[in-house]
Design a protein around this motif. Structure first.
Motif, mmCIF file in Angstrom:
data_model
loop_
_atom_site.group_PDB
_atom_site.id
_atom_site.type_symbol
_atom_site.label_atom_id
_atom_site.label_comp_id
_atom_site.label_asym_id
_atom_site.label_seq_id
_atom_site.Cartn_x
_atom_site.Cartn_y
_atom_site.Cartn_z
ATOM 1 N N LEU A 92 1.029 -1.108 -0.207
ATOM 2 C CA LEU A 92 0.355 -0.005 -0.224
ATOM 3 C C LEU A 92 0.665 1.416 -0.444
ATOM 4 O O LEU A 92 0.718 2.120 -0.538
ATOM 5 C CB LEU A 92 -0.902 -0.423 1.324
ATOM 6 C CG LEU A 92 -1.825 -1.194 1.044
ATOM 7 C CD1 LEU A 92 -2.614 -0.894 2.127
ATOM 8 C CD2 LEU A 92 -3.374 -0.729 0.184
ATOM 9 N N GLU A 93 2.166 0.742 0.792
ATOM 10 C CA GLU A 93 2.355 2.044 0.548
ATOM 11 C C GLU A 93 3.634 2.742 -0.407
ATOM 12 O O GLU A 93 4.032 3.524 -1.498
ATOM 13 C CB GLU A 93 3.651 2.666 2.292
ATOM 14 C CG GLU A 93 4.615 3.338 1.843
ATOM 15 C CD GLU A 93 5.750 3.420 3.507
ATOM 16 O OE1 GLU A 93 6.852 4.007 3.374
ATOM 17 O OE2 GLU A 93 5.783 2.143 3.919
ATOM 18 N N LEU A 94 3.793 1.865 -1.407
ATOM 19 C CA LEU A 94 4.966 1.449 -2.553
ATOM 20 C C LEU A 94 4.094 2.351 -3.689
ATOM 21 O O LEU A 94 3.920 2.996 -4.229
ATOM 22 C CB LEU A 94 5.682 0.455 -2.419
ATOM 23 C CG LEU A 94 6.121 -0.114 -3.926
ATOM 24 C CD1 LEU A 94 7.426 1.170 -4.076
ATOM 25 C CD2 LEU A 94 6.448 -0.633 -4.521
ATOM 26 N N VAL A 95 2.511 1.201 -3.428
ATOM 27 C CA VAL A 95 2.083 1.669 -5.014
ATOM 28 C C VAL A 95 0.564 2.085 -4.373
ATOM 29 O O VAL A 95 -0.294 2.563 -5.446
ATOM 30 C CB VAL A 95 1.632 0.703 -6.050
ATOM 31 C CG1 VAL A 95 2.865 0.251 -6.155
ATOM 32 C CG2 VAL A 95 0.952 -0.670 -5.072
ATOM 33 N N GLY A 96 -0.193 2.526 -3.793
ATOM 34 C CA GLY A 96 -1.476 2.999 -3.101
ATOM 35 C C GLY A 96 -2.324 1.819 -3.083
ATOM 36 O O GLY A 96 -2.104 0.773 -4.008
ATOM 37 N N ASP A 97 -3.689 1.713 -2.571
ATOM 38 C CA ASP A 97 -4.649 1.059 -2.473
ATOM 39 C C ASP A 97 -4.830 0.870 -4.154
ATOM 40 O O ASP A 97 -5.679 -0.270 -4.118
ATOM 41 C CB ASP A 97 -5.784 1.683 -1.899
ATOM 42 C CG ASP A 97 -6.230 2.766 -1.846
ATOM 43 O OD1 ASP A 97 -6.117 3.279 -2.631
ATOM 44 O OD2 ASP A 97 -7.091 3.633 -0.982
ATOM 45 N N GLU A 98 -5.090 1.376 -5.052
ATOM 46 C CA GLU A 98 -5.607 1.322 -6.430
ATOM 47 C C GLU A 98 -5.175 0.102 -6.801
ATOM 48 O O GLU A 98 -5.825 -0.191 -7.546
ATOM 49 C CB GLU A 98 -5.695 2.828 -7.002
ATOM 50 C CG GLU A 98 -7.101 3.676 -6.305
ATOM 51 C CD GLU A 98 -6.936 4.956 -8.070
ATOM 52 O OE1 GLU A 98 -7.003 4.998 -8.889
ATOM 53 O OE2 GLU A 98 -8.116 5.448 -6.899
ATOM 54 N N ARG A 99 -3.513 -0.232 -6.855
ATOM 55 C CA ARG A 99 -3.223 -1.176 -7.023
ATOM 56 C C ARG A 99 -2.291 -2.474 -6.566
ATOM 57 O O ARG A 99 -2.131 -2.918 -6.892
ATOM 58 C CB ARG A 99 -2.187 -0.795 -7.946
ATOM 59 C CG ARG A 99 -2.338 0.915 -9.146
ATOM 60 C CD ARG A 99 -1.227 0.812 -8.834
ATOM 61 N NE ARG A 99 -0.076 0.123 -10.369
ATOM 62 C CZ ARG A 99 1.131 0.215 -10.631
ATOM 63 N NH1 ARG A 99 1.426 1.425 -10.647
ATOM 64 N NH2 ARG A 99 1.718 -0.924 -11.752
ATOM 65 N N VAL A 100 -3.451 -2.666 -5.325
ATOM 66 C CA VAL A 100 -3.044 -3.564 -4.195
ATOM 67 C C VAL A 100 -4.146 -4.576 -3.920
ATOM 68 O O VAL A 100 -5.292 -4.003 -3.947
ATOM 69 C CB VAL A 100 -2.346 -3.237 -3.166
ATOM 70 C CG1 VAL A 100 -2.419 -4.321 -1.983
ATOM 71 C CG2 VAL A 100 -1.321 -2.590 -3.168
ATOM 72 N N THR A 101 -3.818 -5.699 -3.812
ATOM 73 C CA THR A 101 -5.285 -6.572 -3.790
ATOM 74 C C THR A 101 -4.702 -7.342 -2.324
ATOM 75 O O THR A 101 -4.242 -7.539 -2.264
ATOM 76 C CB THR A 101 -5.476 -7.453 -4.800
ATOM 77 O OG1 THR A 101 -6.191 -7.480 -6.325
ATOM 78 C CG2 THR A 101 -7.042 -8.496 -3.877
ATOM 79 N N LEU A 102 -5.914 -7.039 -1.341
ATOM 80 C CA LEU A 102 -5.481 -6.663 0.024
ATOM 81 C C LEU A 102 -5.550 -9.264 0.437
ATOM 82 O O LEU A 102 -4.683 -9.400 1.094
ATOM 83 C CB LEU A 102 -6.068 -6.479 1.272
ATOM 84 C CG LEU A 102 -6.040 -5.086 1.056
ATOM 85 C CD1 LEU A 102 -6.857 -4.020 1.553
ATOM 86 C CD2 LEU A 102 -4.364 -4.656 1.007
ATOM 87 N N GLN A 103 -7.126 -9.233 -0.174
ATOM 88 C CA GLN A 103 -6.749 -10.890 -0.255
ATOM 89 C C GLN A 103 -7.618 -11.696 -1.170
ATOM 90 O O GLN A 103 -8.554 -11.685 -1.582
ATOM 91 C CB GLN A 103 -7.554 -11.297 0.803
ATOM 92 C CG GLN A 103 -8.577 -12.348 1.391
ATOM 93 C CD GLN A 103 -6.966 -12.704 2.235
ATOM 94 O OE1 GLN A 103 -5.865 -12.448 2.258
ATOM 95 N NE2 GLN A 103 -7.291 -14.010 2.883
ATOM 96 N N GLY A 104 -6.327 -12.128 -2.590
ATOM 97 C CA GLY A 104 -7.307 -12.358 -4.105
ATOM 98 C C GLY A 104 -7.234 -14.043 -3.416
ATOM 99 O O GLY A 104 -6.814 -14.224 -2.267
ATOM 100 N N PRO A 105 -7.281 -14.412 -4.256
ATOM 101 C CA PRO A 105 -8.041 -15.689 -4.418
ATOM 102 C C PRO A 105 -6.842 -16.582 -4.159
ATOM 103 O O PRO A 105 -5.671 -16.521 -4.592
ATOM 104 C CB PRO A 105 -8.105 -15.939 -5.635
ATOM 105 C CG PRO A 105 -7.955 -14.819 -6.328
ATOM 106 C CD PRO A 105 -7.787 -13.314 -5.296
#
Length: 391
Positions: free
Chosen positions: A315-328
């Motif tokens: 989240l710090e590196l790329v922001g929440d728009e480019r992070v999936t916190l709990q993927g399949p």
């Protein structure tokens, strides 16, 4: 977002793209990664890392100690290629017929090397950084070989992390998951032995082909009737070999199975039921069954605290728009699972591209290539994670 760190790694991207493509052009199969290992060792030593080669055959560790911090971090990249003939037609395509980097391990190695250079030259951390370059992830169990050679006794780690590219996910997106993230994999060879005979007189034979056909169908009930519907399990019969003539009942038939699960208890239950079902089916057709069960990779389980930390870094590196916190979860397998059985840690994915982009080509495909746009992002992720962990 850590734009300064990303900018710094982007400025060095061209050099590591060239390095990645050099590794891609010279792929090496499991435990034969001599050129790659030597290249990695030379780079690490030139940046001030203490390097030990020969762990697990062609594996190596580069260690950098800075300050008086007591924490110890492990970052792992795999180095081996696959026995696939490359069909990309790219200028940096494999120069070895029948061998190619079809899973992106060339990119994983280059990302960690780019991070290694940045951390050696500009990294702000205090503690021990262990960079693990592993051979033979593709079915060879290189992680276990390195551990058998004393990896974590020689280089203790308080946590260990690894990253894999994933086609079908937007380029540069980071996907994390707590808990079971990748499946176990077991391999089974079933040999059915009956009594051969003339196809016109089946009553004077014991037909292993009919037994094999019945077993294939019966195996389909293991997942649907013996496993909790809320759990994942896969039983695939990938090969059935028997006979050569239409009027001959063969003496034997052979089946090859792939068995996968996302839970250790489910994995055990699958083995119990498959063995019992095959034995019962074989007996009902008056043939003998020999079952060769070969345990493969374990379920890969990401530990909660380390995954939460890895999410914070993403989240710090790329922001929440480019992070999936709990993927399949993924039904593929990965021998980093064995490292996670010894040391807490987490394994994440970085998107290689989706839609009609070239990066969307699936791994283990002759048309696949690692997306070079991921090199600065992956390297920046490792650099930031190391600096946040080693404080």
């Amino acid at each position: 977002m850590s734009t300064l760190l990303l900018d710094a790694l982007n400025q060095k991207a061209d050099a590591f793209i060239s390095l990645r493509r050099d590794i891609h052009r010279h792929p090496e199969l499991a435990f034969d990664e001599h050129r790659t290992s030597a290249l990695v060792a030379e780079k690490l030593q030139s940046w001030g890392y203490a390097v030990e080669r020969g762990l697990g055959g062609t594996g190596l560790v580069g260690q950098l100690v800075r300050g008086d911090g007591q924490r110890r971090l492990g970052l792992r990249a795999d180095m081996d290629a696959l026995p696939i003939h490359e069909a990309t037609g790219l200028p940096h395509a494999s120069c070895h017929a029948g061998v190619m980097h079809a899973c992106g391990h060339d990119g994983h190695t280059a990302m960690l090397l780019a991070a290694a250079q940045h951390l050696a030259q500009s990294g702000d951390f205090s503690g021990t950084l262990n960079l693990i370059f592993q051979p033979a992830e593709e079915g060879g169990g290189g992680a276990l070989r390195m551990m058998d050679d004393g990896l974590f006794e020689k280089y203790p780690c308080d946590a260990v992390f690894a990253m894999h590219n994933m086609p079908g996910i937007p380029q540069g997106r980071l996907v994390l998951r707590e808990g079971a993230a990748m499946a176990s994999s077991d391999y089974v060879t079933v040999t059915l032995t009956g009594v051969g005979g003339h196809g016109a007189m089946p009553h004077r034979a014991a037909d292993p082909v009919v037994a094999a056909a019945s077993i294939v169908m019966a195996l389909q009930t293991v997942v649907s009737r013996n496993i909790d519907p809320l759990q994942m399990a896969v039983v695939t019969v990938g090969a059935l070999h028997a006979g050569k003539a239409n009027n001959v009942i063969p003496q034997s038939a052979t089946l090859e199975l792939s068995v996968r699960a996302l839970d250790r208890e489910v994995r055990t239950r699958l083995e119990q039921r498959i063995k019992a079902l095959i034995a019962a089916q074989a007996a009902s057709f008056e043939v003998r069954a020999q079952i060769d069960w070969r345990p493969g990779y374990a379920v890969l389980v990401n530990t909660p605290d380390e995954t939460a930390f890895a999410r914070e870094v993403a989240l710090e590196l790329v922001g929440d728009e480019r992070v999936t916190l709990q993927g399949p979860a993924v039904t593929g397998s990965e021998d980093f699972a064995f490292m996670l059985e010894r040391v807490p840690g987490s394994y994440l994915f970085i998107g290689n591209g989706d839609g009609d982009s070239a990066g969307a080509c699936m791994v283990h495909n002759p048309g696949y290539d690692f997306n070079d746009a991921n090199l600065p992002i992956g390297a920046a992720y490792w650099a930031l994670l190391a600096q946040r962990f080693l404080v």
